[in-house]
Scaffold this motif. Structure first.
Motif, PDB file in Angstrom:
ATOM      1  N   UNK A  69       0.469  -0.625   0.166  1.00  0.00           N
ATOM      2  CA  UNK A  69      -0.025  -0.203   0.324  1.00  0.00           C
ATOM      3  C   UNK A  69       0.996   1.132   0.258  1.00  0.00           C
ATOM      4  N   UNK A  70       1.710   1.662   0.856  1.00  0.00           N
ATOM      5  CA  UNK A  70       2.936   2.722   0.768  1.00  0.00           C
ATOM      6  C   UNK A  70       4.126   2.436   0.244  1.00  0.00           C
ATOM      7  N   UNK A  71       4.176   1.532  -0.248  1.00  0.00           N
ATOM      8  CA  UNK A  71       5.223   1.646  -2.272  1.00  0.00           C
ATOM      9  C   UNK A  71       5.109   2.060  -3.011  1.00  0.00           C
ATOM     10  N   UNK A  72       6.531   2.726  -2.917  1.00  0.00           N
ATOM     11  CA  UNK A  72       7.171   2.972  -4.349  1.00  0.00           C
ATOM     12  C   UNK A  72       6.749   1.979  -5.788  1.00  0.00           C
ATOM     13  N   UNK A  73       6.330   2.782  -6.330  1.00  0.00           N
ATOM     14  CA  UNK A  73       6.521   1.656  -8.286  1.00  0.00           C
ATOM     15  C   UNK A  73       7.297   1.226  -7.987  1.00  0.00           C
ATOM     16  N   UNK A  74       8.500   1.121  -7.757  1.00  0.00           N
ATOM     17  CA  UNK A  74      10.076   0.190  -8.061  1.00  0.00           C
ATOM     18  C   UNK A  74       9.876  -0.995  -6.893  1.00  0.00           C
ATOM     19  N   UNK A  75       9.505  -0.762  -5.924  1.00  0.00           N
ATOM     20  CA  UNK A  75       8.984  -2.045  -5.160  1.00  0.00           C
ATOM     21  C   UNK A  75       7.876  -2.690  -5.344  1.00  0.00           C
TER      22      UNK A  75
END
Length: 112
Positions: A69-75
């Motif tokens: 939910x709070x992760x950046x697109x890369x992750x």
């Protein structure tokens, strides 16, 4: 356009309205659509989670959406790719939501 919105294609997600409905069904918890709202607020999440085969299994979807939910697109990209790859050695339907969540947490940690 008519086929995209009204057609009954061969794929579960070939119809756009059908895809939206299924994403809402897989991410809701009763009448609580807060996870659904969060998913649709992140286009990377919609594409990377729901274009994978594991997206047909609700426990994995819920765990994945909660953990990313709070992760950046890369992750998000790396985690969904690696989780999908891990399922070549693990029977998806044999995983509980808790077991899927543990796998996903480990992958998220490694992907950061």
């Amino acid at each position: 356009m008519r086929e995209k919105f009204l057609g009954a294609g061969s794929d579960l997600y070939s119809n756009a309205i059908h895809r939206l409905w299924w994403i809402a069904e897989l991410t809701s918890r009763g009448n609580d659509y807060s996870t659904t709202d969060a998913v649709f607020a992140n286009q990377t999440m919609v594409n990377k989670v729901f274009d994978r085969w594991f997206a047909r299994y609700q426990p994995a979807v819920r765990a994945m959406c909660d953990e990313l939910a709070d992760e950046p697109s890369r992750v998000i990209d790396e985690t969904t790719r690696r989780f999908n790859h891990a399922l070549t050695n693990v029977q998806l339907e044999g995983l509980s939501e808790t077991e899927a969540r543990e796998m996903i947490r480990q992958i998220v940690t490694e992907s950061r």
